[in-house]
Design a protein around this motif. Structure first.
Motif, PDB file in Angstrom:
ATOM      1  N   ALA A  77      42.836  11.905  68.973  1.00  0.00           N
ATOM      2  CA  ALA A  77      43.316  13.151  68.383  1.00  0.00           C
ATOM      3  C   ALA A  77      42.489  13.514  67.163  1.00  0.00           C
ATOM      4  CB  ALA A  77      44.786  13.010  67.993  1.00  0.00           C
ATOM      5  N   SER A  78      42.568  14.780  66.812  1.00  0.00           N
ATOM      6  CA  SER A  78      41.840  15.299  65.662  1.00  0.00           C
ATOM      7  C   SER A  78      42.785  16.185  64.864  1.00  0.00           C
ATOM      8  CB  SER A  78      40.638  16.111  66.161  1.00  0.00           C
ATOM      9  OG  SER A  78      39.943  16.670  65.077  1.00  0.00           O
ATOM     10  N   THR A  79      42.660  16.152  63.540  1.00  0.00           N
ATOM     11  CA  THR A  79      43.548  16.928  62.685  1.00  0.00           C
ATOM     12  C   THR A  79      42.791  17.948  61.853  1.00  0.00           C
ATOM     13  OG1 THR A  79      43.365  15.335  60.877  1.00  0.00           O
ATOM     14  CG2 THR A  79      45.175  15.013  62.419  1.00  0.00           C
ATOM     15  N   GLU A  80      43.435  19.053  61.615  1.00  0.00           N
ATOM     16  CA  GLU A  80      43.033  20.050  60.635  1.00  0.00           C
ATOM     17  C   GLU A  80      44.311  20.448  59.925  1.00  0.00           C
ATOM     18  OE1 GLU A  80      40.086  20.934  59.689  1.00  0.00           O
ATOM     19  OE2 GLU A  80      38.969  20.020  61.336  1.00  0.00           O
ATOM     20  N   ILE A  81      44.192  20.760  58.635  1.00  0.00           N
ATOM     21  CA  ILE A  81      45.400  21.101  57.883  1.00  0.00           C
ATOM     22  C   ILE A  81      45.075  22.144  56.836  1.00  0.00           C
ATOM     23  CG2 ILE A  81      45.122  19.263  56.170  1.00  0.00           C
ATOM     24  CD1 ILE A  81      48.272  18.895  56.469  1.00  0.00           C
ATOM     25  N   TYR A  82      46.043  23.010  56.580  1.00  0.00           N
ATOM     26  CA  TYR A  82      45.923  24.003  55.516  1.00  0.00           C
ATOM     27  C   TYR A  82      47.331  24.369  55.076  1.00  0.00           C
ATOM     28  CZ  TYR A  82      43.943  27.788  52.778  1.00  0.00           C
ATOM     29  OH  TYR A  82      43.547  28.586  51.726  1.00  0.00           O
ATOM     30  N   GLU A  83      47.610  24.173  53.786  1.00  0.00           N
ATOM     31  CA  GLU A  83      48.917  24.469  53.208  1.00  0.00           C
ATOM     32  C   GLU A  83      50.056  23.784  53.962  1.00  0.00           C
ATOM     33  OE1 GLU A  83      48.631  28.780  53.242  1.00  0.00           O
ATOM     34  OE2 GLU A  83      47.986  28.768  51.140  1.00  0.00           O
ATOM     35  N   GLN A  84      49.857  22.531  54.273  1.00  0.00           N
ATOM     36  CA  GLN A  84      50.812  21.675  54.982  1.00  0.00           C
ATOM     37  C   GLN A  84      51.135  22.180  56.383  1.00  0.00           C
ATOM     38  OE1 GLN A  84      52.127  22.674  51.445  1.00  0.00           O
ATOM     39  NE2 GLN A  84      50.257  21.474  51.209  1.00  0.00           N
ATOM     40  N   ARG A  85      50.309  23.045  56.925  1.00  0.00           N
ATOM     41  CA  ARG A  85      50.394  23.462  58.323  1.00  0.00           C
ATOM     42  C   ARG A  85      49.380  22.612  59.073  1.00  0.00           C
ATOM     43  NH1 ARG A  85      48.970  28.944  59.110  1.00  0.00           N
ATOM     44  NH2 ARG A  85      47.679  28.825  57.250  1.00  0.00           N
ATOM     45  N   LEU A  86      49.860  21.720  59.891  1.00  0.00           N
ATOM     46  CA  LEU A  86      49.051  20.692  60.540  1.00  0.00           C
ATOM     47  C   LEU A  86      48.738  21.073  61.982  1.00  0.00           C
ATOM     48  CD1 LEU A  86      47.843  17.786  60.490  1.00  0.00           C
ATOM     49  CD2 LEU A  86      50.129  16.974  61.136  1.00  0.00           C
ATOM     50  N   LEU A  87      47.464  21.100  62.296  1.00  0.00           N
ATOM     51  CA  LEU A  87      46.977  21.386  63.640  1.00  0.00           C
ATOM     52  C   LEU A  87      46.415  20.093  64.213  1.00  0.00           C
ATOM     53  CD1 LEU A  87      45.891  23.210  65.973  1.00  0.00           C
ATOM     54  CD2 LEU A  87      43.906  23.656  64.522  1.00  0.00           C
ATOM     55  N   ILE A  88      46.922  19.694  65.367  1.00  0.00           N
ATOM     56  CA  ILE A  88      46.417  18.487  66.014  1.00  0.00           C
ATOM     57  C   ILE A  88      45.974  18.840  67.423  1.00  0.00           C
ATOM     58  CG2 ILE A  88      46.889  16.117  66.719  1.00  0.00           C
ATOM     59  CD1 ILE A  88      48.879  15.872  64.527  1.00  0.00           C
ATOM     60  N   THR A  89      44.747  18.423  67.745  1.00  0.00           N
ATOM     61  CA  THR A  89      44.191  18.605  69.080  1.00  0.00           C
ATOM     62  C   THR A  89      43.805  17.238  69.621  1.00  0.00           C
ATOM     63  OG1 THR A  89      41.962  18.924  68.183  1.00  0.00           O
ATOM     64  CG2 THR A  89      43.280  20.906  68.564  1.00  0.00           C
ATOM     65  N   GLY A  90      43.619  17.164  70.932  1.00  0.00           N
ATOM     66  CA  GLY A  90      43.169  15.920  71.531  1.00  0.00           C
ATOM     67  C   GLY A  90      43.616  15.807  72.973  1.00  0.00           C
ATOM     68  N   VAL A  91      43.097  14.789  73.638  1.00  0.00           N
ATOM     69  CA  VAL A  91      43.448  14.527  75.030  1.00  0.00           C
ATOM     70  C   VAL A  91      43.684  13.026  75.184  1.00  0.00           C
ATOM     71  CG1 VAL A  91      42.702  14.633  77.434  1.00  0.00           C
ATOM     72  CG2 VAL A  91      42.049  16.462  75.854  1.00  0.00           C
TER      73      VAL A  91
END
Length: 194
Positions: A66-80
Motif C-alpha cells: 500500500a501507499s499513502t498520501e495525506i493532506y489535512e488529516q485526509r488520508l488516501l491509501i492506494t495499493g493492491v
C-alpha cells in the motif's frame, strides 16, 4: 528569508524524527515545500503522525503493498493485495488509526490468478505516472503544487488530494493531472478554500 528558515525549523522540530528521515530520503524537497505550504506546522505534524502509524501497521503486517498520501488529516491509501486475509487485517487496522478526518480507501484485493493482473501497471510504472503528474503541477502557472499530493495506482488511475485556493486553480490542477500518457481516470479529493 528569516521567516522561511524559522518556519522550516519549526516544522523540523514538530515532526517526528522517523517522518523527517523518510522525507529526507524519499523526497528531498518535501521539507522545504511543507515549510511554505498554507498550513500550520501542527497540522503538518498531525499528518506525519498518521502516516507513521500507517507505516507501522505495514511493518507489523510485513507488507509494502500500500501507499499513502495525506493532506489535512485526509488520508488516501492506494495499493493492491493478493492475500485476502492480509488485505482484511490491513484495512481493519488502518480504519482504527486515530486522528484521520477522512479516509479515501483505494486499496484492492486482486487474486494472483485474476485475469485483471495482465492489464495492471507494475509498481515502477505507477510510480512514474504519479511523478509525471506531480511534475506537471509544478510547471503550471497558478497552481500551488505544494498544496497538492499526487499518486497513481496499478489501474492507471491518478489521485489528486489537497487544497486549491480557487475553483480555477482546482480545474487547472485536475486538467494537468489528467493530461498524461496512459492515465485512464483521475480521482479528485481537492477542497477549494482561499
Amino acid at each position: 528569508m528569516r521567516r522561511l528558515i524559522a518556519t522550516l525549523a519549526l516544522v523540523l522540530f514538530s515532526v517526528p524524527a522517523s517522518a523527517q528521515l523518510m522525507d529526507v530520503l524519499t523526497a528531498p524537497k518535501t521539507l522545504i515545500d511543507r515549510a511554505i505550504e498554507a498550513r500550520s506546522a501542527s497540522d503538518i505534524a498531525k499528518d506525519n503522525e498518521i502516516v507513521v502509524k500507517v507505516n507501522a501497521i505495514m511493518g507489523e503486517l510485513g507488507t509494502v503493498k500500500a501507499s499513502t498520501e495525506i493532506y489535512e488529516q485526509r488520508l488516501l491509501i492506494t495499493g493492491v493485495f493478493d492475500d485476502k486475509a492480509l488485505y482484511d487485517r490491513f484495512e481493519s487496522k488502518v480504519r482504527m488509526v486515530k486522528g484521520v478526518r477522512k479516509l479515501y480507501w483505494h486499496v484492492a484485493y486482486v487474486a494472483k490468478d485474476d485475469s485483471r493482473r495482465k492489464t495492471m501497471l507494475d509498481w515502477a510504472d505507477a510510480t512514474v505516472m504519479a511523478a509525471k503528474a506531480q511534475g506537471r503541477l509544478v510547471g503550471t502557472a497558478g497552481v500551488a503544487d505544494v498544496n497538492f499530493r499526487v499518486t497513481s495506482d496499478a489501474f492507471a488511475s491518478v489521485y489528486l488530494l489537497g487544497r486549491a485556493r480557487s475553483q480555477e486553480e482546482a480545474k487547472k490542477a485536475l486538467a494537468r493531472a489528467r493530461d498524461g500518457k496512459g492515465v485512464k481516470k483521475v480521482v479528485s479529493y481537492v477542497d477549494v478554500r482561499p
